[in-house]
Scaffold this active site. Structure first.
Site: not given
Ligand code: AMP
Length: 121
Positions: A34, A92, A105
């Site tokens: 992440d 989520n 995810h």
């Molecule tokens: P969610 O709120 O469950 O949709 O989590 C999305 C996650 O994706 C968050 O924890 C972000 O920090 C992560 N995220 C967003 N963009 C990237 C990226 N380019 N590479 C890795 N993680 C990411």
């Protein structure tokens, strides 16, 4: 069910348009760190298929995709070294969960004793 957005960040990562550190990859799943880690170990595992959320994945994915994905989650937990010490899986789904990226995810969180399951809003 929300329509899948082909331009979401994780779709772009899968297409190789946005870089990531590929910790694990097979025909069903990709795992990468992440970008904003919330624990010493914070890894995301995403399916290769186009599913908006856990709801969509559970309802629409094939048995092979579901099995392959969750086997990958277990393999990744072993590979990043939290399988024995323990970890938390978070998926989520939808607005109340504050899902940011509309591609299903699972977050793998670990590497320390984790706090309460939910924090105050
Ligand atoms: P969610 O709120 O469950 O949709 O989590 C999305 C996650 O994706 C968050 O924890 C972000 O920090 C992560 N995220 C967003 N963009 C990237 C990226 N380019 N590479 C890795 N993680 C990411």
């Amino acid at each position: 069910m929300a329509t899948y957005d082909d331009n979401n960040i994780f779709a772009r990562i899968l297409r190789g348009e946005i870089p990531c550190q590929r910790l694990y990859e097979d025909e069903f799943a990709l795992a990468f760190p992440d970008i904003k880690p919330q624990a010493p170990c914070h890894v995301l595992v995403i399916p290769k298929g186009k599913y908006v959320s856990a709801t969509d994945f559970g309802a629409m994915a094939t048995p092979e995709e579901i099995t392959g994905f969750y086997r990958a989650v277990s393999l990744v937990a072993e590979k990043v070294g939290v399988a024995e010490s323990g970890y938390r899986l978070i998926a989520n789904a939808g607005p109340d969960s504050r899902q940011e990226v509309p591609h299903f995810h699972v977050h793998i969180l670990g590497g320390r004793l984790l706090g309460a399951m939910l924090v105050a809003p």
